[in-house]
Design an enzyme around this catalytic site. Structure first.
Site, PDB file in Angstrom:
ATOM      1  N   LYS A 111       4.940  26.699   0.880  1.00  0.00           N
ATOM      2  CA  LYS A 111       3.780  27.588   0.870  1.00  0.00           C
ATOM      3  C   LYS A 111       3.041  27.630  -0.475  1.00  0.00           C
ATOM      4  O   LYS A 111       1.782  27.752  -0.287  1.00  0.00           O
ATOM      5  CB  LYS A 111       4.073  29.006   1.333  1.00  0.00           C
ATOM      6  CG  LYS A 111       4.681  28.972   2.808  1.00  0.00           C
ATOM      7  CD  LYS A 111       4.662  30.265   3.552  1.00  0.00           C
ATOM      8  CE  LYS A 111       4.697  30.029   4.912  1.00  0.00           C
ATOM      9  NZ  LYS A 111       4.667  31.192   5.557  1.00  0.00           N
ATOM     10  N   LYS A 194       6.943  21.228  11.287  1.00  0.00           N
ATOM     11  CA  LYS A 194       7.374  22.229  12.000  1.00  0.00           C
ATOM     12  C   LYS A 194       5.882  22.862  12.628  1.00  0.00           C
ATOM     13  O   LYS A 194       5.107  23.001  12.154  1.00  0.00           O
ATOM     14  CB  LYS A 194       7.834  23.243  11.181  1.00  0.00           C
ATOM     15  CG  LYS A 194       8.387  24.624  11.983  1.00  0.00           C
ATOM     16  CD  LYS A 194       8.944  25.655  10.796  1.00  0.00           C
ATOM     17  CE  LYS A 194       7.751  26.528  10.285  1.00  0.00           C
ATOM     18  NZ  LYS A 194       8.175  28.030  10.506  1.00  0.00           N
ATOM     19  N   LYS A 197       2.065  28.584  12.760  1.00  0.00           N
ATOM     20  CA  LYS A 197       0.632  29.558  12.861  1.00  0.00           C
ATOM     21  C   LYS A 197      -0.434  29.136  11.911  1.00  0.00           C
ATOM     22  O   LYS A 197      -1.415  29.143  12.045  1.00  0.00           O
ATOM     23  CB  LYS A 197       1.014  31.071  12.647  1.00  0.00           C
ATOM     24  CG  LYS A 197       2.134  31.537  13.580  1.00  0.00           C
ATOM     25  CD  LYS A 197       2.137  33.164  13.607  1.00  0.00           C
ATOM     26  CE  LYS A 197       3.358  33.750  13.645  1.00  0.00           C
ATOM     27  NZ  LYS A 197       4.136  34.009  12.484  1.00  0.00           N
TER      28      LYS A 197
HETATM   29  N1  AQP Z   1       8.597  25.753  15.065  1.00  0.00           N
HETATM   30  C1  AQP Z   1       9.463  26.789  15.083  1.00  0.00           C
HETATM   31  N2  AQP Z   1      10.668  26.357  15.859  1.00  0.00           N
HETATM   32  C2  AQP Z   1      11.789  27.210  16.141  1.00  0.00           C
HETATM   33  N3  AQP Z   1      11.606  28.461  15.671  1.00  0.00           N
HETATM   34  C3  AQP Z   1      10.506  28.751  14.891  1.00  0.00           C
HETATM   35  N4  AQP Z   1      10.129  30.011  14.121  1.00  0.00           N
HETATM   36  C4  AQP Z   1       8.990  29.895  13.543  1.00  0.00           C
HETATM   37  N5  AQP Z   1       8.343  28.412  13.779  1.00  0.00           N
HETATM   38  C5  AQP Z   1       9.256  28.123  14.481  1.00  0.00           C
HETATM   39  C6  AQP Z   1      10.948  31.224  14.286  1.00  0.00           C
HETATM   40  O1  AQP Z   1      10.105  32.234  14.712  1.00  0.00           O
HETATM   41  C7  AQP Z   1      10.332  33.517  13.999  1.00  0.00           C
HETATM   42  C8  AQP Z   1       9.348  34.216  13.385  1.00  0.00           C
HETATM   43  O2  AQP Z   1       8.558  33.519  12.353  1.00  0.00           O
HETATM   44  P1  AQP Z   1       7.649  34.070  11.462  1.00  0.00           P
HETATM   45  O3  AQP Z   1       6.543  34.770  12.180  1.00  0.00           O
HETATM   46  O4  AQP Z   1       8.311  35.014  10.871  1.00  0.00           O
HETATM   47  O5  AQP Z   1       7.515  33.073  10.433  1.00  0.00           O
HETATM   48  P2  AQP Z   1       7.679  31.504  10.280  1.00  0.00           P
HETATM   49  O6  AQP Z   1       8.976  31.033  10.546  1.00  0.00           O
HETATM   50  O7  AQP Z   1       6.979  31.298   8.767  1.00  0.00           O
HETATM   51  O8  AQP Z   1       6.481  31.114  11.471  1.00  0.00           O
HETATM   52  P3  AQP Z   1       5.421  30.308  11.335  1.00  0.00           P
HETATM   53  O9  AQP Z   1       4.567  29.938  12.599  1.00  0.00           O
HETATM   54  O10 AQP Z   1       5.779  28.809  10.514  1.00  0.00           O
HETATM   55  O11 AQP Z   1       4.345  31.119  10.414  1.00  0.00           O
HETATM   56  P4  AQP Z   1       3.539  30.707   9.209  1.00  0.00           P
HETATM   57  O12 AQP Z   1       2.607  29.453   9.483  1.00  0.00           O
HETATM   58  O13 AQP Z   1       2.530  31.926   9.110  1.00  0.00           O
HETATM   59  O14 AQP Z   1       4.378  30.473   8.064  1.00  0.00           O
HETATM   60  C9  AQP Z   1      11.652  33.139  12.966  1.00  0.00           C
HETATM   61  O15 AQP Z   1      12.904  33.395  13.809  1.00  0.00           O
HETATM   62  C10 AQP Z   1      11.558  31.656  12.901  1.00  0.00           C
HETATM   63  O16 AQP Z   1      12.824  30.851  12.712  1.00  0.00           O
END
Ligand code: AQP
Length: 332
Positions: A111, A194, A197
């Protein structure tokens, strides 16, 4: 009864990865565990946020939890900032966390990118706040997607270090629950990344709020390769995009990847994608409709969050008092 804590960041719309990797499992787990689920807004502000959008996303995320089947009567649902103990324990634990442990965290490196020195201290300390979220409630289990495994290992290390420092098993070592067929859903545009968001391309993900036409368009445009679907799982190992779509289908249809392959072996992606659209729409449309209904009554959502913060706050206060006593913070 064992206790679960988990949360998602209200950074924008939830996507299929959040749903299949985490949220869907929460629904199944609420029958076996005492559950505390949170919209982790303090984590969201580790990167810049528009205040109005953050407020909206926080309500949307709680609505998504309920629409997906999390029962607000049985589970504690709230916004993280509504219980100040998260920040307080975060600070206390940061005083017990060596920098070397944080330097190993791959998510910070991803990040912060090349501009490490400009990244905020909050982004760097994010995993300590995550440990505090879990340990504040002495949660025994944490359902997450595979991407959070490293942060959870750190939470266990911090809990262990704290327990050793004060000679008491204050915190249970939280166990990750990484469940289901789709523990790591990949981008629809690039099978090596992955689904996230924060990906610039909206075509990389299916949002939980996408309407059926948008879901169909995104799946039709999803990257594939020219070969038909194979008959054996081992053949997917070198085909990341095909592997991802098969995994998504299996998880949505509630079957194993091997079962999906046995049904579609030899078929072209054009035919498989039609079936994938069907199952994705059937699964997500009712959740979307329920989310919209819930968001029509913001007063009720806010009541649910206030009640959740009260219930969570009571557990947090008791556990924090124990921590204060242990480390010598005076409460005259
Ligand atoms: N691609 C994924 N596949 C499976 N599980 C996922 N999770 C996130 N992306 C995937 C799981 O969703 C939960 C919440 O995640 P989060 O919103 O706290 O943050 P994150 O993991 O950082 O999700 P993003 O979408 O990648 O957000 P950004 O882009 O904002 O950093 C967690 O249990 C995570 O494991």
């Amino acid at each position: 009864m064992n206790r679960i804590f988990s949360g998602m960041q209200p950074t924008s719309q939830l996507h299929l990865g959040n749903y299949l990797g985490a949220l869907r499992n929460w629904v199944a787990l609420q029958d076996q565990y005492e559950c505390i689920f949170c919209a982790v807004d303090l984590h969201a502000i580790t990167v810049p946020q528009d205040p109005e959008k953050l407020r909206r996303s926080t309500r949307e995320i709680i609505a998504a939890y309920i629409a997906a089947g999390v029962d607000p009567e049985r589970c504690v649902l709230f916004a993280q900032s509504g219980v100040s103990g998260h920040s307080e324990l975060g600070w206390i634990l940061s005083c017990h966390t060596p920098l070397g442990w944080l330097n190993r965290m791959t998510q910070f490196k991803e990040k912060a990118g090349k501009h490490r020195d400009n990244a905020g201290l909050g982004l760097y300390g994010y995993p300590v706040l995550m440990a505090a979220d879990i340990l504040l409630y002495k949660a025994t289990h944490v359902p997450v997607g595979e991407d959070q495994k490293q942060h959870l290992e750190l939470a266990r290390d911090i809990a262990g270090a704290f327990n050793r420092a004060y000679g008491k098993e204050t915190f249970p070592l939280p166990e990750p629950l990484i469940l289901g067929e789709a523990t790591r859903v990949m981008s629809l545009r690039d099978g090596s990344k992955k689904m996230s968001k924060s990906d610039e391309s909206d075509y990389s993900r299916i949002n939980m709020t996408d309407d059926p036409d948008t879901i169909a368009l995104k799946i039709r445009k999803a990257k594939t390769d020219p070969e038909p679907l194979p008959g054996a799982l081992v053949e997917l190992e070198t085909r990341p995009e095909a592997d991802n779509l098969v995994t998504i289908y299996a998880a949505l249809a509630g079957e194993s990847r091997a079962e999906t392959l046995s049904r579609f072996a030899g078929q072209q992606f054009s035919a498989f994608k039609v079936a994938l659209v069907e199952v994705a729409v059937a699964r997500l449309a009712p959740i979307n409709a329920e989310m919209n209904r819930l968001l029509g009554d913001i007063g009720e959502l806010d009541r649910i969050m206030r009640r959740g913060a009260e219930r969570a706050g009571e557990i947090a206060a008791k556990n924090l008092a124990e921590v204060h006593d242990l480390i010598g913070l005076l409460r005259p």
